[in-house]
Write an enzyme that holds these catalytic residues in place. Structure first.
Site, PDB file in Angstrom:
ATOM      1  N   CYS A   1     -46.636  11.022  68.708  1.00 45.32           N
ATOM      2  CA  CYS A   1     -46.837  10.203  67.509  1.00 45.32           C
ATOM      3  C   CYS A   1     -46.155  10.912  66.345  1.00 45.32           C
ATOM      4  O   CYS A   1     -45.452  11.900  66.539  1.00 45.32           O
ATOM      5  CB  CYS A   1     -48.324   9.985  67.239  1.00 45.32           C
ATOM      6  SG  CYS A   1     -49.251  11.521  67.012  1.00 45.32           S
ATOM      7  N   THR A   2     -46.367  10.457  65.137  1.00 51.05           N
ATOM      8  CA  THR A   2     -45.628  10.978  63.987  1.00 51.05           C
ATOM      9  C   THR A   2     -45.906  12.459  63.733  1.00 51.05           C
ATOM     10  O   THR A   2     -44.986  13.276  63.674  1.00 51.05           O
ATOM     11  CB  THR A   2     -45.960  10.176  62.725  1.00 51.05           C
ATOM     12  OG1 THR A   2     -45.724   8.792  62.969  1.00 51.05           O
ATOM     13  CG2 THR A   2     -45.098  10.635  61.550  1.00 51.05           C
TER      14      THR A   2
END
Length: 309
Positions: free
Chosen positions: A183-184
């Site tokens: 994810c980010t």
């Protein structure tokens, strides 16, 4: 946005920590005062399970905030990713109380105790290049639309709450394989791995520090990342080396836009884009057009950032 000078760049810190944070409600006011007193802007989320957020300010003020957070019982060992911005990427400072610092809606998931195996950015390419590994992007579809890892599966979710249902639906496809998630900044996939492990999967991995750490540390010529990484501030996206990306934001629907979107006849700055044109009425677009007019007038007058922009 407040433009920085070359000598005083804006420091951006994306941070989180899963921890049993009893009495987290009492932290809200002091944290807000600490940040506002130093000109720090952004958002911090507090919950029983820890802290999450992204903030920006001068290098000295951000360093002071991280030191302060590390001194709070339970928050030592924060996961922090630093980057910079040419301008202040937030309009205000918010400290919010939440049920979860990243909302998945599944009870009794404890990432602090049961998250998957961390994989350093330097080792990520080898893992996701393994034919026995299924690579899953745990972000939402609008984030994935402007960039992801080569060969990654896109669950096409509109919110993280939909992720558990997607896993259940595709469970048979994951059986017997290594499951690698990203994810980010690392927080969403940390919780996702804990959930997947709770289903009985054993070989579950996630990218330590998320895409941001990978783009910071892995040279572009060795990278398996394709496109840009969406970020939740006025920079919109970042690329290799965490330099500001080229993506723009549709001010009508908040969807990130790439160059191809900007050339669409359905794109009008502040009014519509190819992703929202069919979902909005003519009345909506008229309202957005008036808002865009006010934004442009504020810019001409030199009034500073217009919140509608």
């Amino acid at each position: 946005m407040t433009r920085s000078t070359h000598d005083q760049p804006v420091r951006v810190a994306a941070l989180y920590r899963f921890a049993q944070l009893d009495g987290f409600e009492a932290l809200r006011a002091p944290l807000a005062a600490f940040c506002c007193g130093r000109g720090i802007k952004g958002t911090l989320l507090l919950a029983h399970e820890g802290i999450n957020g992204t903030v920006a300010g001068s290098e000295a003020d951000i360093a002071a905030l991280i030191e302060h957070l590390e001194s709070i019982e339970g928050l030592a060992g924060l996961e922090v990713k630093y980057s910079s911005a040419a301008e202040m990427p937030f309009h205000r400072m918010k400290v919010r109380l939440k049920r979860e610092i990243v909302t998945m809606g599944v009870e009794d998931i404890d990432p602090a105790a049961s998250a998957g195996t961390y994989v350093a950015a330097a080792d990520w390419n080898a893992l996701i290049s393994d034919a026995d590994t299924v690579v899953i992007d745990t972000r939402n579809a609008y984030e994935v639309s402007i960039g992801t890892f080569k060969g990654a599966v896109d669950p096409a979710t509109s919110s993280f709450r939909e992720f558990p249902a997607w896993v259940e639906k595709h469970r048979a496809e994951l059986e017997g394989r290594k499951v690698a998630m990203f994810c980010t900044g690392g927080i969403r996939c940390e919780k996702a791995t804990a959930y997947v492990k709770s289903l009985g999967f054993e070989e579950v991995f996630h990218l330590k520090g998320g895409i941001l750490k990978y783009l910071e540390e892995v040279p572009a010529e060795e990278s398996l990342w394709q496109g840009e990484c969406f970020v939740f501030d006025e920079r919109v996206s970042v690329s290799h080396g965490l330099t500001e990306g080229e993506a723009e934001l549709c001010r009508a629907c908040r969807h990130p836009l790439i160059a191809e979107d900007l050339l669409s006849p359905r794109y009008a700055a502040g009014i519509s884009c190819p992703h929202c044109f069919d979902a909005r009425s003519d009345e909506d677009r008229a309202r957005y057009a008036e808002r865009q007019r006010q934004v442009e007038l504020a810019q001409v007058r030199g009034d500073g950032p217009h919140i509608g922009g």
